[in-house]
Design a protein around this motif. Sequence first.
Motif, PDB file in Angstrom:
ATOM      1  N   ALA A   1      56.961  64.993  31.145  1.00 49.26           N
ATOM      2  CA  ALA A   1      55.653  65.627  30.939  1.00 49.26           C
ATOM      3  C   ALA A   1      54.660  65.296  32.058  1.00 49.26           C
ATOM      4  CB  ALA A   1      55.076  65.194  29.594  1.00 49.26           C
ATOM      5  N   ASP A   2      53.746  66.237  32.291  1.00 51.61           N
ATOM      6  CA  ASP A   2      52.642  66.028  33.224  1.00 51.61           C
ATOM      7  C   ASP A   2      51.353  65.645  32.506  1.00 51.61           C
ATOM      8  OD1 ASP A   2      54.018  66.735  35.662  1.00 51.61           O
ATOM      9  OD2 ASP A   2      53.995  68.801  34.941  1.00 51.61           O
ATOM     10  N   LEU A   3      51.238  66.063  31.249  1.00 53.80           N
ATOM     11  CA  LEU A   3      50.051  65.772  30.452  1.00 53.80           C
ATOM     12  C   LEU A   3      50.483  65.230  29.089  1.00 53.80           C
ATOM     13  CD1 LEU A   3      47.975  69.021  31.123  1.00 53.80           C
ATOM     14  CD2 LEU A   3      47.589  66.772  32.149  1.00 53.80           C
ATOM     15  N   TYR A   4      49.671  64.307  28.556  1.00 48.86           N
ATOM     16  CA  TYR A   4      49.968  63.718  27.247  1.00 48.86           C
ATOM     17  C   TYR A   4      48.726  63.879  26.373  1.00 48.86           C
ATOM     18  CZ  TYR A   4      53.607  61.495  30.047  1.00 48.86           C
ATOM     19  OH  TYR A   4      54.661  61.266  30.906  1.00 48.86           O
ATOM     20  N   PHE A   5      48.902  64.523  25.238  1.00 55.10           N
ATOM     21  CA  PHE A   5      47.798  64.724  24.309  1.00 55.10           C
ATOM     22  C   PHE A   5      48.019  63.820  23.098  1.00 55.10           C
ATOM     23  CE2 PHE A   5      48.321  68.871  26.512  1.00 55.10           C
ATOM     24  CZ  PHE A   5      47.186  68.760  27.305  1.00 55.10           C
ATOM     25  N   ALA A   6      47.308  62.725  23.074  1.00 57.30           N
ATOM     26  CA  ALA A   6      47.469  61.731  22.008  1.00 57.30           C
ATOM     27  C   ALA A   6      46.510  62.049  20.866  1.00 57.30           C
ATOM     28  CB  ALA A   6      47.194  60.331  22.552  1.00 57.30           C
ATOM     29  N   PRO A   7      46.993  62.061  19.628  1.00 56.86           N
ATOM     30  CA  PRO A   7      46.102  62.379  18.514  1.00 56.86           C
ATOM     31  C   PRO A   7      45.090  61.277  18.226  1.00 56.86           C
ATOM     32  CG  PRO A   7      48.289  61.818  17.710  1.00 56.86           C
ATOM     33  CD  PRO A   7      48.395  61.918  19.198  1.00 56.86           C
TER      34      PRO A   7
ATOM     35  N   ILE B   1      42.632  70.614  23.851  1.00 56.06           N
ATOM     36  CA  ILE B   1      43.895  70.688  24.605  1.00 56.06           C
ATOM     37  C   ILE B   1      43.887  71.885  25.554  1.00 56.06           C
ATOM     38  CG2 ILE B   1      46.377  71.116  24.382  1.00 56.06           C
ATOM     39  CD1 ILE B   1      46.239  69.460  21.754  1.00 56.06           C
ATOM     40  N   LEU B   2      43.438  73.028  25.059  1.00 58.32           N
ATOM     41  CA  LEU B   2      43.394  74.231  25.893  1.00 58.32           C
ATOM     42  C   LEU B   2      42.500  74.023  27.109  1.00 58.32           C
ATOM     43  CD1 LEU B   2      44.143  77.185  26.365  1.00 58.32           C
ATOM     44  CD2 LEU B   2      42.224  77.832  24.886  1.00 58.32           C
ATOM     45  N   GLY B   3      41.345  73.413  26.903  1.00 63.27           N
ATOM     46  CA  GLY B   3      40.428  73.167  28.010  1.00 63.27           C
ATOM     47  C   GLY B   3      41.029  72.247  29.065  1.00 63.27           C
ATOM     48  N   ILE B   4      41.723  71.205  28.621  1.00 64.12           N
ATOM     49  CA  ILE B   4      42.352  70.267  29.558  1.00 64.12           C
ATOM     50  C   ILE B   4      43.456  70.960  30.355  1.00 64.12           C
ATOM     51  CG2 ILE B   4      43.763  68.171  29.699  1.00 64.12           C
ATOM     52  CD1 ILE B   4      42.204  67.244  27.128  1.00 64.12           C
ATOM     53  N   ILE B   5      44.257  71.768  29.696  1.00 62.39           N
ATOM     54  CA  ILE B   5      45.341  72.490  30.389  1.00 62.39           C
ATOM     55  C   ILE B   5      44.764  73.468  31.410  1.00 62.39           C
ATOM     56  CG2 ILE B   5      47.201  74.171  30.078  1.00 62.39           C
ATOM     57  CD1 ILE B   5      47.786  72.850  27.380  1.00 62.39           C
ATOM     58  N   GLU B   6      43.706  74.189  31.041  1.00 59.59           N
ATOM     59  CA  GLU B   6      43.082  75.136  31.964  1.00 59.59           C
ATOM     60  C   GLU B   6      42.563  74.420  33.208  1.00 59.59           C
ATOM     61  OE1 GLU B   6      40.207  77.026  29.496  1.00 59.59           O
ATOM     62  OE2 GLU B   6      41.540  78.697  28.962  1.00 59.59           O
ATOM     63  N   ASP B   7      41.881  73.284  32.988  1.00 58.31           N
ATOM     64  CA  ASP B   7      41.364  72.525  34.129  1.00 58.31           C
ATOM     65  C   ASP B   7      42.499  72.001  35.006  1.00 58.31           C
ATOM     66  OD1 ASP B   7      38.815  72.978  33.233  1.00 58.31           O
ATOM     67  OD2 ASP B   7      38.587  71.020  32.277  1.00 58.31           O
ATOM     68  N   TYR B   8      43.543  71.563  34.346  1.00 58.88           N
ATOM     69  CA  TYR B   8      44.704  71.032  35.113  1.00 58.88           C
ATOM     70  C   TYR B   8      45.345  72.121  35.970  1.00 58.88           C
ATOM     71  CZ  TYR B   8      49.435  69.226  35.899  1.00 58.88           C
ATOM     72  OH  TYR B   8      50.612  68.834  36.478  1.00 58.88           O
ATOM     73  N   LEU B   9      45.531  73.313  35.406  1.00 62.68           N
ATOM     74  CA  LEU B   9      46.162  74.398  36.140  1.00 62.68           C
ATOM     75  C   LEU B   9      45.279  74.919  37.277  1.00 62.68           C
ATOM     76  CD1 LEU B   9      47.827  76.386  33.213  1.00 62.68           C
ATOM     77  CD2 LEU B   9      48.928  74.830  34.845  1.00 62.68           C
ATOM     78  N   LYS B  10      43.959  74.910  37.042  1.00 60.16           N
ATOM     79  CA  LYS B  10      43.050  75.359  38.093  1.00 60.16           C
ATOM     80  C   LYS B  10      43.093  74.426  39.299  1.00 60.16           C
ATOM     81  CE  LYS B  10      39.721  77.624  35.020  1.00 60.16           C
ATOM     82  NZ  LYS B  10      38.366  77.513  34.415  1.00 60.16           N
TER      83      LYS B  10
ATOM     84  N   THR C   1      42.912  63.677  21.961  1.00 62.24           N
ATOM     85  CA  THR C   1      42.366  64.983  21.571  1.00 62.24           C
ATOM     86  C   THR C   1      42.191  65.170  20.069  1.00 62.24           C
ATOM     87  OG1 THR C   1      44.589  65.931  21.468  1.00 62.24           O
ATOM     88  CG2 THR C   1      43.422  66.074  23.582  1.00 62.24           C
ATOM     89  N   GLY C   2      42.733  64.260  19.273  1.00 62.10           N
ATOM     90  CA  GLY C   2      42.831  64.538  17.847  1.00 62.10           C
ATOM     91  C   GLY C   2      44.127  65.274  17.553  1.00 62.10           C
ATOM     92  N   ASN C   3      44.418  65.438  16.280  1.00 65.24           N
ATOM     93  CA  ASN C   3      45.655  66.070  15.854  1.00 65.24           C
ATOM     94  C   ASN C   3      45.401  67.529  15.478  1.00 65.24           C
ATOM     95  OD1 ASN C   3      48.081  66.822  14.457  1.00 65.24           O
ATOM     96  ND2 ASN C   3      48.496  64.662  14.095  1.00 65.24           N
ATOM     97  N   THR C   4      46.244  68.419  15.990  1.00 67.51           N
ATOM     98  CA  THR C   4      46.077  69.841  15.672  1.00 67.51           C
ATOM     99  C   THR C   4      46.266  70.130  14.184  1.00 67.51           C
ATOM    100  OG1 THR C   4      48.393  70.217  16.293  1.00 67.51           O
ATOM    101  CG2 THR C   4      46.724  70.645  17.976  1.00 67.51           C
TER     102      THR C   4
END
Length: 242
Positions: free
Chosen positions: A16-22, A231-240, A43-46
């Motif tokens: 993995a490149d990113l880890y989203f811990a609840p 999570i979506l915001g972090i992924i968007e920033d990472y991809l940008k 990020t909290g749990n979905t």
Amino acid sequence: LDFYDEIHRRLTDDLADLYFAPTTRARDNLLKGFHPAEQIYVTGNTSIDAVEEALSPDFHSNLLDGLPDSHRLIILTMSRAENVGEPMRQVFHTVRDIVETNPDVELVCPLTPDPEVMSLAGEVLGERDRIHLTKPLPHKDFLNIAARSTLIITDSGTIQEEAPALHKPVLLLREKTERQEAVDVGAVQIVGTAPTSIQQAVFELLNNERAYQKMATAPNPFGDGHASAHILGIIEDYLKAK
């Protein structure tokens, strides 16, 4: 199966490149596994997002509509393999006694389709006033009924995460939990399956408003219901930034 699940989890972690811990506890476990701190986000749990989405202020069901508004509702779920048999029999007898000695208490018990569980429940809890045995409930129905409850008695893992979002105290029918965060903040109390332990904990919650509110208002360690957006915001920033 658990062995192979753990292998797959570790392999995925290494790729993995990113880890989203609840939770922060989950983050600390990732750090102990030598994963880079700059790639870990709490990020909290979905699952809490799902709870928020499922709740409906105008929810109705035949079960809820048939209960007096003045009555308090206890939900019991019990299905773990180690509890089937004598531990389950003890718990069923204990909660039956609790209902019978508290005339304003109703018990709802969704049953897993396990012949031994259904047989035990029918034997101990069947055809009793204010005890409602049901089939497994759809997730949305369960959450909305839980939101109407006073407290939850369970051996479930997932409910330990969901109940704090509903502000419902949980009495856990285990000796330990993998969701220690909920115990640490006071939203979950481990009671095991011993009758005395369960009776004392339920009595305290039904009769001591301060003790009840302390559990019901405990902060939810699993997030604020916006984990997906985080999570979506972090992924968007990472991809940008790539």
